[in-house]
Motif scaffolding. Structure first.
Motif, PDB file in Angstrom:
ATOM      1  N   ASP A 132      -8.478   3.800  -1.414  1.00 59.02           N
ATOM      2  CA  ASP A 132      -8.788   2.621  -0.399  1.00 59.02           C
ATOM      3  C   ASP A 132      -8.915   3.168   1.140  1.00 59.02           C
ATOM      4  O   ASP A 132      -9.849   2.594   1.678  1.00 59.02           O
ATOM      5  CB  ASP A 132      -7.890   1.773  -0.547  1.00 59.02           C
ATOM      6  N   ALA A 133      -8.346   4.318   1.334  1.00 61.36           N
ATOM      7  CA  ALA A 133      -8.506   4.716   2.665  1.00 61.36           C
ATOM      8  C   ALA A 133      -8.345   6.300   2.788  1.00 61.36           C
ATOM      9  O   ALA A 133      -7.570   6.707   2.131  1.00 61.36           O
ATOM     10  CB  ALA A 133      -7.861   3.895   3.705  1.00 61.36           C
ATOM     11  N   LEU A 134      -8.689   6.870   3.918  1.00 62.73           N
ATOM     12  CA  LEU A 134      -8.400   8.258   4.023  1.00 62.73           C
ATOM     13  C   LEU A 134      -7.781   8.071   5.491  1.00 62.73           C
ATOM     14  O   LEU A 134      -8.312   7.646   6.663  1.00 62.73           O
ATOM     15  CB  LEU A 134      -9.825   9.128   4.295  1.00 62.73           C
ATOM     16  N   ILE A 135      -6.743   8.895   5.696  1.00 63.03           N
ATOM     17  CA  ILE A 135      -5.932   8.972   6.967  1.00 63.03           C
ATOM     18  C   ILE A 135      -6.387  10.256   7.611  1.00 63.03           C
ATOM     19  O   ILE A 135      -5.972  11.637   7.186  1.00 63.03           O
ATOM     20  CB  ILE A 135      -4.494   8.659   6.787  1.00 63.03           C
ATOM     21  N   ILE A 136      -7.010  10.024   8.709  1.00 65.72           N
ATOM     22  CA  ILE A 136      -7.594  11.487   9.461  1.00 65.72           C
ATOM     23  C   ILE A 136      -7.386  11.483  10.737  1.00 65.72           C
ATOM     24  O   ILE A 136      -7.246  10.351  11.691  1.00 65.72           O
ATOM     25  CB  ILE A 136      -9.128  11.448   9.385  1.00 65.72           C
ATOM     26  N   SER A 137      -7.116  12.549  11.469  1.00 67.10           N
ATOM     27  CA  SER A 137      -6.708  12.762  12.912  1.00 67.10           C
ATOM     28  C   SER A 137      -7.885  13.680  13.506  1.00 67.10           C
ATOM     29  O   SER A 137      -8.037  13.491  14.684  1.00 67.10           O
ATOM     30  CB  SER A 137      -5.526  13.428  12.901  1.00 67.10           C
ATOM     31  N   ASP A 138      -8.654  14.487  12.981  1.00 60.73           N
ATOM     32  CA  ASP A 138      -9.521  15.451  13.397  1.00 60.73           C
ATOM     33  C   ASP A 138     -11.068  14.889  13.539  1.00 60.73           C
ATOM     34  O   ASP A 138     -11.297  14.529  12.501  1.00 60.73           O
ATOM     35  CB  ASP A 138      -9.434  16.816  12.417  1.00 60.73           C
ATOM     36  N   PRO A 139     -11.453  14.903  14.677  1.00 61.59           N
ATOM     37  CA  PRO A 139     -12.974  14.343  14.867  1.00 61.59           C
ATOM     38  C   PRO A 139     -14.041  14.973  13.757  1.00 61.59           C
ATOM     39  O   PRO A 139     -14.912  14.382  13.177  1.00 61.59           O
ATOM     40  CB  PRO A 139     -13.396  14.461  16.093  1.00 61.59           C
ATOM     41  N   GLY A 140     -13.701  16.295  13.603  1.00 57.30           N
ATOM     42  CA  GLY A 140     -14.760  17.002  12.698  1.00 57.30           C
ATOM     43  C   GLY A 140     -14.420  16.460  11.246  1.00 57.30           C
ATOM     44  O   GLY A 140     -15.486  16.345  10.560  1.00 57.30           O
ATOM     45  N   VAL A 191      -4.047   2.402  -1.960  1.00 60.67           N
ATOM     46  CA  VAL A 191      -3.586   3.900  -1.904  1.00 60.67           C
ATOM     47  C   VAL A 191      -4.519   4.403  -0.908  1.00 60.67           C
ATOM     48  O   VAL A 191      -5.544   4.521  -0.825  1.00 60.67           O
ATOM     49  CB  VAL A 191      -3.848   4.594  -3.257  1.00 60.67           C
ATOM     50  N   TYR A 192      -3.712   4.921  -0.123  1.00 60.36           N
ATOM     51  CA  TYR A 192      -4.631   5.739   1.267  1.00 60.36           C
ATOM     52  C   TYR A 192      -4.253   7.521   1.100  1.00 60.36           C
ATOM     53  O   TYR A 192      -2.955   7.565   0.787  1.00 60.36           O
ATOM     54  CB  TYR A 192      -3.896   5.435   2.826  1.00 60.36           C
ATOM     55  N   VAL A 193      -5.053   8.323   1.452  1.00 61.06           N
ATOM     56  CA  VAL A 193      -4.782   9.461   1.136  1.00 61.06           C
ATOM     57  C   VAL A 193      -4.951  10.238   2.654  1.00 61.06           C
ATOM     58  O   VAL A 193      -5.846  10.041   3.278  1.00 61.06           O
ATOM     59  CB  VAL A 193      -5.936  10.212   0.152  1.00 61.06           C
ATOM     60  N   THR A 194      -4.055  11.125   2.673  1.00 60.58           N
ATOM     61  CA  THR A 194      -3.703  11.742   4.209  1.00 60.58           C
ATOM     62  C   THR A 194      -4.828  12.973   4.126  1.00 60.58           C
ATOM     63  O   THR A 194      -4.792  13.805   3.296  1.00 60.58           O
ATOM     64  CB  THR A 194      -2.367  12.184   4.519  1.00 60.58           C
ATOM     65  N   LYS A 246       4.950  21.124   2.374  1.00 60.72           N
ATOM     66  CA  LYS A 246       5.981  21.603   1.459  1.00 60.72           C
ATOM     67  C   LYS A 246       6.329  20.322   0.253  1.00 60.72           C
ATOM     68  O   LYS A 246       7.109  20.444  -0.295  1.00 60.72           O
ATOM     69  CB  LYS A 246       7.251  21.872   2.355  1.00 60.72           C
ATOM     70  N   ALA A 247       5.585  19.149   0.600  1.00 58.20           N
ATOM     71  CA  ALA A 247       6.010  18.084  -0.207  1.00 58.20           C
ATOM     72  C   ALA A 247       5.352  18.645  -1.604  1.00 58.20           C
ATOM     73  O   ALA A 247       4.642  19.417  -1.870  1.00 58.20           O
ATOM     74  CB  ALA A 247       5.199  16.731   0.181  1.00 58.20           C
ATOM     75  N   LYS A 248       5.686  17.770  -2.654  1.00 62.12           N
ATOM     76  CA  LYS A 248       5.215  18.135  -3.960  1.00 62.12           C
ATOM     77  C   LYS A 248       3.517  17.845  -3.855  1.00 62.12           C
ATOM     78  O   LYS A 248       2.950  18.601  -4.784  1.00 62.12           O
ATOM     79  CB  LYS A 248       5.866  17.184  -5.062  1.00 62.12           C
ATOM     80  N   ASN A 249       3.174  16.650  -3.446  1.00 61.19           N
ATOM     81  CA  ASN A 249       1.673  16.502  -3.297  1.00 61.19           C
ATOM     82  C   ASN A 249       1.110  16.048  -4.588  1.00 61.19           C
ATOM     83  O   ASN A 249       1.771  16.287  -5.456  1.00 61.19           O
ATOM     84  CB  ASN A 249       0.865  17.206  -2.397  1.00 61.19           C
ATOM     85  N   PHE A 250       0.002  15.559  -4.677  1.00 62.01           N
ATOM     86  CA  PHE A 250      -0.809  14.991  -5.804  1.00 62.01           C
ATOM     87  C   PHE A 250      -1.780  16.107  -6.437  1.00 62.01           C
ATOM     88  O   PHE A 250      -2.659  16.346  -5.402  1.00 62.01           O
ATOM     89  CB  PHE A 250      -1.396  13.627  -5.661  1.00 62.01           C
ATOM     90  N   ALA A 310       0.959  -1.217  -0.061  1.00 56.17           N
ATOM     91  CA  ALA A 310       0.001  -0.020  -0.048  1.00 56.17           C
ATOM     92  C   ALA A 310       0.770   1.465   0.035  1.00 56.17           C
ATOM     93  O   ALA A 310       1.927   1.047   0.364  1.00 56.17           O
ATOM     94  CB  ALA A 310      -1.045   0.058   1.140  1.00 56.17           C
ATOM     95  N   VAL A 311       0.415   2.281  -0.579  1.00 54.40           N
ATOM     96  CA  VAL A 311       1.069   3.463  -0.601  1.00 54.40           C
ATOM     97  C   VAL A 311       0.114   4.863   0.074  1.00 54.40           C
ATOM     98  O   VAL A 311      -1.059   4.563  -0.261  1.00 54.40           O
ATOM     99  CB  VAL A 311       1.396   3.906  -2.055  1.00 54.40           C
ATOM    100  N   TYR A 312       0.887   5.506   0.721  1.00 51.30           N
ATOM    101  CA  TYR A 312       0.227   6.629   1.292  1.00 51.30           C
ATOM    102  C   TYR A 312       0.463   8.088   0.739  1.00 51.30           C
ATOM    103  O   TYR A 312       1.675   8.295   0.628  1.00 51.30           O
ATOM    104  CB  TYR A 312       0.000   6.618   2.771  1.00 51.30           C
ATOM    105  N   ILE A 313      -0.562   8.909   0.452  1.00 49.10           N
ATOM    106  CA  ILE A 313      -0.093  10.148  -0.336  1.00 49.10           C
ATOM    107  C   ILE A 313      -0.592  11.343   0.184  1.00 49.10           C
ATOM    108  O   ILE A 313      -1.834  11.073   0.870  1.00 49.10           O
ATOM    109  CB  ILE A 313      -0.352   9.868  -1.898  1.00 49.10           C
ATOM    110  N   GLY A 314      -0.374  12.494  -0.364  1.00 44.91           N
ATOM    111  CA  GLY A 314      -1.046  13.440   0.185  1.00 44.91           C
ATOM    112  C   GLY A 314      -1.857  14.430  -1.061  1.00 44.91           C
ATOM    113  O   GLY A 314      -1.149  14.437  -2.092  1.00 44.91           O
TER     114      GLY A 314
END
Length: 411
Positions: free
Chosen positions: A91-99, A62-65, A39-43, A26-30
């Motif tokens: 395939d998934a979202l990586i989340i930290s904020d409850p909102g 693929v997981y998206v932050t 500051k990353a290139k990001n997608f 799996a790969v995680y991307i922003g």
């Protein structure tokens, strides 16, 4: 034994393809918004769509932050962003904020939700809470020991997944919740704009002696007091598996394709070897250790996995990386003249010996026989970063092979 996922970062579409080819499960991307690596290139959305399609063609997820700590002004944009992601289908979202989590559950419930390490996930009660909210996976706080992770595993549902960082840079702040950058520069680490003040050089100033900089320890003019060594658990794959970790996560969404290829390939082989035979894993340990040191790093530590780190986990005298190889480029298509296309990243010359790094673990030393530019003109060297060139290395190459040069040892 639970299946083990190797989760690898990607800063761009090019690096995503390398991660996939060099062994990621799996790969995680922003995306361009709402991730913690501004500051990353990001997608772009277009690159994200192509990257997800490429990964899925190769059986890779693929997981998206979307793991910023949101303010009021972010929420409408998050809602629109998730509507776009719903159409692309990560395939998934990586989340930290409850909102943000609530919006994801509302807008795209069919996409798995994973809870970021930023959410301070330090106990099985927290894991259970997120499971009851519909989260499939929680990323453990980096401050947990293997014993604590094993205890979490025993106290959460069998189907729930634990993801844990096992390699890469360590943040000085608890679960990455840092205020230093915002205080010094006005750039909020929790909004993705960290300036990495933990890597800066510090001295002590006594309140009644302004301008008088005191060394933090004797005979030094200052110290990189917050500068942690990099995490490396390549020697401890059995313990990670025994603790019940489902996903082995590599840090590095701002790293080069060479770094990603090196780390992914090494951990891929180490995991596969151990699952085939613990004896094979032990036998090949010298190879893993040699290969993992081929990419840039700040010396290695095992972090919190075996207890609270001592002062040995910090690097006080510098903030520089160790660098054994220079990244030259990725092999592209072969043209009618039998030359291979590359977009070169660092200078190399005709007659020079370089290495071809292959996904299967082979490293081949070759000599550069010819360099031709896009106009068909022969060149003695490739001096311009990102210049498109065509090269002859004297032997057949494969698409996505990595080219690198070993640097002389510094004595």
């Amino acid at each position: 034994m639970r299946p083990v996922e190797l989760l690898v970062p990607a800063s761009s579409l090019e690096v995503l393809k390398i991660a996939v080819i060099f062994g990621a499960d799996a790969v995680y991307i922003g995306g361009e918004v709402f991730g913690l690596r501004a500051k990353a290139k990001n997608f772009s959305m277009e690159d994200m769509r192509e990257g997800i399609a490429f990964a899925h063609e190769h059986g890779v997820k693929v997981y998206v932050t979307a793991n910023i700590l949101a303010h009021n002004g972010d929420l409408d944009g998050v809602r629109e962003y998730f509507r776009e992601l719903k159409e692309i289908g990560p395939d998934a979202l990586i989340i930290s904020d409850p909102g943000i989590y609530t919006i994801a559950r509302e807008i795209c419930p069919e996409i798995e939700r994973h809870i970021s390490t930023q959410a301070n996930n330090t106990n099985y009660g927290t894991y259970r809470f997120w499971w009851e909210q519909g989260a499939k996976r929680v990323v453990s706080a980096r401050e947990l020991s293997l014993q604590e992770i094993a205890e979490i595993r025993k106290n959460i549902p069998e189907e729930m997944e634990i993801e844990t960082f096992i390699h890469g840079a360590m943040c000085i702040s608890y679960s990455g919740r840092c205020l230093l950058s915002n205080y010094f520069t006005g750039r909020d680490a929790n909004q993705g704009a960290c300036t990495h003040p933990c890597r800066w050089k510090y001295a002590v100033v006594e309140e009644s002696r302004p301008g008088e900089y005191l060394p933090v320890y004797e005979n030094e003019r200052g110290t990189y007091i917050f500068n942690s060594k990099d995490l490396c658990m390549i020697e401890h794959i059995p313990q990670l598996i025994e603790a019940g970790i489902d996903s082995f996560k590599i840090e590095g969404r701002m790293k080069t394709a060479l770094y990603v290829a090196t780390v992914a390939r090494t951990y891929r082989k180490a995991i596969d070897d151990y699952l085939e035979s613990p004896e094979l894993y032990e036998k090949n340990m010298p190879w893993y250790l040699d290969q993992i040191s081929n990419c840039t790093y700040r010396q290695f530590t095992t972090g919190f996995f075996f207890g609270k780190p001592s002062e040995e986990a910090q690097i006080y005298d510098s903030n520089t990386y160790l660098k054994e190889y220079t990244y030259l480029g990725i092999v592209g298509e072969c043209n009618e003249q039998g030359l291979y296309r590359i977009e070169q990243r660092n200078k190399f010359s005709v007659g020079e010996q370089i290495e071809v790094m292959k996904p299967d673990g082979e490293n081949r030393v070759v000599t550069v026989r010819r360099i031709v530019d896009e106009e068909g003109q022969d060149m003695e060297s490739a001096p311009h970063p990102k210049q498109v060139l065509y090269i002859d290395l004297g032997e057949p190459l494969q698409l996505y092979d990595i080219l690198r040069r070993q640097e002389p040892e510094v004595k």
